[in-house]
Design a protein around this motif. Structure first.
Motif, mmCIF file in Angstrom:
data_model
loop_
_atom_site.group_PDB
_atom_site.id
_atom_site.type_symbol
_atom_site.label_atom_id
_atom_site.label_comp_id
_atom_site.label_asym_id
_atom_site.label_seq_id
_atom_site.Cartn_x
_atom_site.Cartn_y
_atom_site.Cartn_z
ATOM 1 N N SER A 97 0.824 -1.212 0.000
ATOM 2 C CA SER A 97 0.000 0.000 0.000
ATOM 3 C C SER A 97 0.859 1.263 0.000
ATOM 4 C CB SER A 97 -0.931 0.006 1.213
ATOM 5 O OG SER A 97 -0.182 -0.048 2.424
ATOM 6 N N GLU A 98 2.086 1.156 0.514
ATOM 7 C CA GLU A 98 2.965 2.324 0.558
ATOM 8 C C GLU A 98 3.292 2.854 -0.826
ATOM 9 O OE1 GLU A 98 3.903 -0.134 4.237
ATOM 10 O OE2 GLU A 98 3.500 -0.503 2.101
ATOM 11 N N ILE A 99 3.287 1.975 -1.826
ATOM 12 C CA ILE A 99 3.597 2.419 -3.193
ATOM 13 C C ILE A 99 2.608 3.485 -3.648
ATOM 14 C CG2 ILE A 99 3.388 1.684 -5.615
ATOM 15 C CD1 ILE A 99 6.114 1.147 -4.646
ATOM 16 N N THR A 100 1.322 3.208 -3.479
ATOM 17 C CA THR A 100 0.320 4.198 -3.879
ATOM 18 C C THR A 100 0.269 5.353 -2.896
ATOM 19 O OG1 THR A 100 -1.406 2.882 -2.786
ATOM 20 C CG2 THR A 100 -1.071 2.513 -5.130
ATOM 21 N N GLY A 101 0.611 5.076 -1.629
ATOM 22 C CA GLY A 101 0.586 6.130 -0.620
ATOM 23 C C GLY A 101 1.675 7.170 -0.822
ATOM 24 N N GLU A 102 2.854 6.748 -1.298
ATOM 25 C CA GLU A 102 3.975 7.672 -1.459
ATOM 26 C C GLU A 102 4.102 8.221 -2.877
ATOM 27 O OE1 GLU A 102 7.716 6.586 0.205
ATOM 28 O OE2 GLU A 102 6.816 5.511 1.888
ATOM 29 N N ALA A 103 3.347 7.671 -3.810
ATOM 30 C CA ALA A 103 3.467 8.083 -5.211
ATOM 31 C C ALA A 103 2.807 9.433 -5.469
ATOM 32 C CB ALA A 103 2.846 7.020 -6.111
ATOM 33 N N ASP A 104 3.365 10.150 -6.436
ATOM 34 C CA ASP A 104 2.724 11.387 -6.915
ATOM 35 C C ASP A 104 1.631 11.059 -7.921
ATOM 36 O OD1 ASP A 104 4.621 13.207 -5.578
ATOM 37 O OD2 ASP A 104 6.069 12.346 -6.976
ATOM 38 N N ILE A 105 1.837 9.992 -8.677
ATOM 39 C CA ILE A 105 0.881 9.535 -9.689
ATOM 40 C C ILE A 105 0.751 8.023 -9.525
ATOM 41 C CG2 ILE A 105 0.448 9.272 -12.189
ATOM 42 C CD1 ILE A 105 2.282 11.712 -12.602
ATOM 43 N N VAL A 106 -0.460 7.496 -9.709
ATOM 44 C CA VAL A 106 -0.688 6.054 -9.623
ATOM 45 C C VAL A 106 -1.261 5.569 -10.954
ATOM 46 C CG1 VAL A 106 -1.957 4.200 -8.460
ATOM 47 C CG2 VAL A 106 -1.083 6.129 -7.133
ATOM 48 N N VAL A 107 -0.671 4.486 -11.477
ATOM 49 C CA VAL A 107 -1.197 3.870 -12.696
ATOM 50 C C VAL A 107 -1.583 2.429 -12.378
ATOM 51 C CG1 VAL A 107 0.169 5.350 -14.212
ATOM 52 C CG2 VAL A 107 1.086 3.131 -13.516
ATOM 53 N N ASP A 108 -2.411 1.853 -13.216
ATOM 54 C CA ASP A 108 -2.955 0.522 -12.958
ATOM 55 C C ASP A 108 -2.171 -0.547 -13.723
ATOM 56 O OD1 ASP A 108 -4.527 -1.505 -12.046
ATOM 57 O OD2 ASP A 108 -6.268 -1.051 -13.302
ATOM 58 N N GLY A 109 -1.205 -1.161 -13.054
ATOM 59 C CA GLY A 109 -0.484 -2.288 -13.624
ATOM 60 C C GLY A 109 0.365 -1.925 -14.828
ATOM 61 N N PRO A 110 0.984 -2.940 -15.465
ATOM 62 C CA PRO A 110 1.801 -2.698 -16.652
ATOM 63 C C PRO A 110 1.039 -2.038 -17.799
ATOM 64 C CG PRO A 110 2.311 -4.847 -15.740
ATOM 65 C CD PRO A 110 1.108 -4.340 -14.994
ATOM 66 N N ASP A 111 -0.269 -2.250 -17.872
ATOM 67 C CA ASP A 111 -1.055 -1.567 -18.911
ATOM 68 C C ASP A 111 -1.048 -0.055 -18.676
ATOM 69 O OD1 ASP A 111 -1.679 -3.946 -20.140
ATOM 70 O OD2 ASP A 111 -3.662 -4.130 -19.217
ATOM 71 N N GLY A 112 -1.146 0.328 -17.411
ATOM 72 C CA GLY A 112 -1.079 1.752 -17.085
ATOM 73 C C GLY A 112 0.292 2.342 -17.366
ATOM 74 N N VAL A 113 1.339 1.540 -17.152
ATOM 75 C CA VAL A 113 2.694 2.003 -17.466
ATOM 76 C C VAL A 113 2.834 2.226 -18.966
ATOM 77 C CG1 VAL A 113 5.145 1.396 -17.416
ATOM 78 C CG2 VAL A 113 3.675 0.817 -15.464
ATOM 79 N N ARG A 114 2.241 1.320 -19.755
ATOM 80 C CA ARG A 114 2.291 1.478 -21.212
ATOM 81 C C ARG A 114 1.591 2.769 -21.632
ATOM 82 N NH1 ARG A 114 1.569 -3.455 -22.265
ATOM 83 N NH2 ARG A 114 -0.697 -3.465 -22.313
ATOM 84 N N GLU A 115 0.482 3.104 -21.009
ATOM 85 C CA GLU A 115 -0.210 4.363 -21.323
ATOM 86 C C GLU A 115 0.673 5.554 -20.945
ATOM 87 O OE1 GLU A 115 -4.008 4.405 -19.430
ATOM 88 O OE2 GLU A 115 -4.668 2.528 -20.355
ATOM 89 N N LEU A 116 1.365 5.452 -19.814
ATOM 90 C CA LEU A 116 2.276 6.519 -19.398
ATOM 91 C C LEU A 116 3.394 6.713 -20.406
ATOM 92 C CD1 LEU A 116 3.350 8.541 -17.263
ATOM 93 C CD2 LEU A 116 4.527 6.621 -16.190
ATOM 94 N N LEU A 117 3.990 5.606 -20.872
ATOM 95 C CA LEU A 117 5.061 5.695 -21.864
ATOM 96 C C LEU A 117 4.549 6.331 -23.157
ATOM 97 C CD1 LEU A 117 6.804 2.219 -21.384
ATOM 98 C CD2 LEU A 117 7.689 4.470 -20.718
ATOM 99 N N ALA A 118 3.308 6.018 -23.513
ATOM 100 C CA ALA A 118 2.733 6.607 -24.727
ATOM 101 C C ALA A 118 2.608 8.128 -24.565
ATOM 102 C CB ALA A 118 1.370 5.985 -25.003
ATOM 103 N N LEU A 119 2.238 8.568 -23.384
ATOM 104 C CA LEU A 119 2.146 10.014 -23.131
ATOM 105 C C LEU A 119 3.525 10.661 -23.165
ATOM 106 C CD1 LEU A 119 -0.503 10.105 -20.249
ATOM 107 C CD2 LEU A 119 -0.799 11.023 -22.551
ATOM 108 N N LEU A 120 4.499 10.000 -22.557
ATOM 109 C CA LEU A 120 5.854 10.560 -22.500
ATOM 110 C C LEU A 120 6.506 10.624 -23.884
ATOM 111 C CD1 LEU A 120 7.215 8.748 -19.314
ATOM 112 C CD2 LEU A 120 6.685 11.182 -19.529
ATOM 113 N N SER A 121 6.093 9.744 -24.777
ATOM 114 C CA SER A 121 6.697 9.710 -26.120
ATOM 115 C C SER A 121 5.915 10.533 -27.143
ATOM 116 C CB SER A 121 6.810 8.260 -26.605
ATOM 117 O OG SER A 121 5.517 7.668 -26.738
ATOM 118 N N SER A 122 4.773 11.063 -26.732
ATOM 119 C CA SER A 122 3.967 11.840 -27.685
ATOM 120 C C SER A 122 4.557 13.230 -27.848
ATOM 121 C CB SER A 122 2.523 11.945 -27.198
ATOM 122 O OG SER A 122 2.447 12.628 -25.960
ATOM 123 N N GLU A 123 4.400 13.793 -29.016
ATOM 124 C CA GLU A 123 4.942 15.122 -29.300
ATOM 125 C C GLU A 123 3.932 16.195 -28.927
ATOM 126 O OE1 GLU A 123 6.201 15.269 -33.335
ATOM 127 O OE2 GLU A 123 7.666 13.653 -33.120
#
Length: 247
Positions: free
Chosen positions: A221-247
């Motif tokens: 639970s500390e992961i979500t408690g200390e995070a600035d942003i929370v994503v849902d599993g590896p699928d959420g990480v993939r969405e984050l990477l898509a945002l970071l790579s978008s122009e």
């Protein structure tokens, strides 16, 4: 900077079966073209992490922070404080990888300066955990350190080993001009990386830092408690990477 297992790659019963989906890998390649430093930070050996991600243009921090494999290097460099303990750790691992332990389907993993005992997927996980508890007691009696993860016990040298130290080294040696950093992780070991970023900002080494927690059923639970942003599993990480790579 990103953790691998549970972050880029879905958690599986056997660590050797884990893989980074090709769609995620391609997005990570795109991110690496844009940002000054991209690195993967893993409990696996740095060479294994690179083989798993299969991107040679980024850096890898392995064995929870004590191995650094920079982009273009052929071999990882091990922290000098840990190197003298490698043989003793390996000996302990092999001595405790007994026939009785293997019958319980407990699996030994060699992580270089660390050995790990996994019991995920064992037919009787309670019995396997009891055997693991006994191994942990023997490790502590031998003057070694133990660290618990998701259905895994790691036996480590009695020196400081954490991902926080690993990302400090990565930012100092590989990206000294970087003033902003983002770290993505899902497990207890990633909390050290979160806290290191917070400290680096407080010290003035970074102007800003973003801590991204990957939410999962088994994650602390500390992961979500200390995070600035929370994503849902590896699928959420993939969405984050898509945002970071978008122009």
């Amino acid at each position: 900077m990103l953790d691998i297992d549970g972050t880029l790659a879905p958690i599986v019963d056997h660590a050797s079966d884990a893989h980074v989906p090709e769609s995620t890998r391609q997005l990570l390649i795109a991110v690496a073209r844009i940002y000054g430093l991209v690195g993967c930070v893993s409990g696996r050996r740095a060479s294994e992490a690179r083989a798993m991600v299969s991107i040679g243009s980024i850096s890898y921090v392995g064995s929870h922070g004590v191995e650094l494999l920079r982009s273009g290097w052929t071999e990882a460099v091990l922290d000098a404080d840990v190197a003298d303990w490698v043989r003793r750790i390996h000996d302990f691992g092999h001595e405790n990888d007994t026939a009785d332990v293997r019958k319980l389907r407990v699996r030994l993993e060699d992580k270089g300066p660390i050995v790990a005992f996994h019991w995920r997927g064992a037919p009787d996980e309670d019995a396997a955990k009891t055997a693991i508890d006994a191994i942990a007691q023997r490790a502590q009696a031998a003057g070694l350190r133990t660290h618990w993860g998701r259905k895994v016990l790691e036996v480590r040298p009695p020196v400081t080993i954490d991902k926080g130290g690993g990302i400090r080294r990565l930012l100092t040696e590989v990206g000294p001009q970087i003033d902003s950093a983002l770290y993505v992780g899902d497990d207890t070991t990633d909390l050290d990386a979160f806290r290191a970023l917070t400290t680096l900002v407080a010290e003035g080494r970074l102007v800003r830092a973003v801590r991204v927690g990957v939410q999962s059923e088994e994650g602390p639970s500390e992961i979500t408690g200390e995070a600035d942003i929370v994503v849902d599993g590896p699928d959420g990480v993939r969405e984050l990477l898509a945002l970071l790579s978008s122009e």
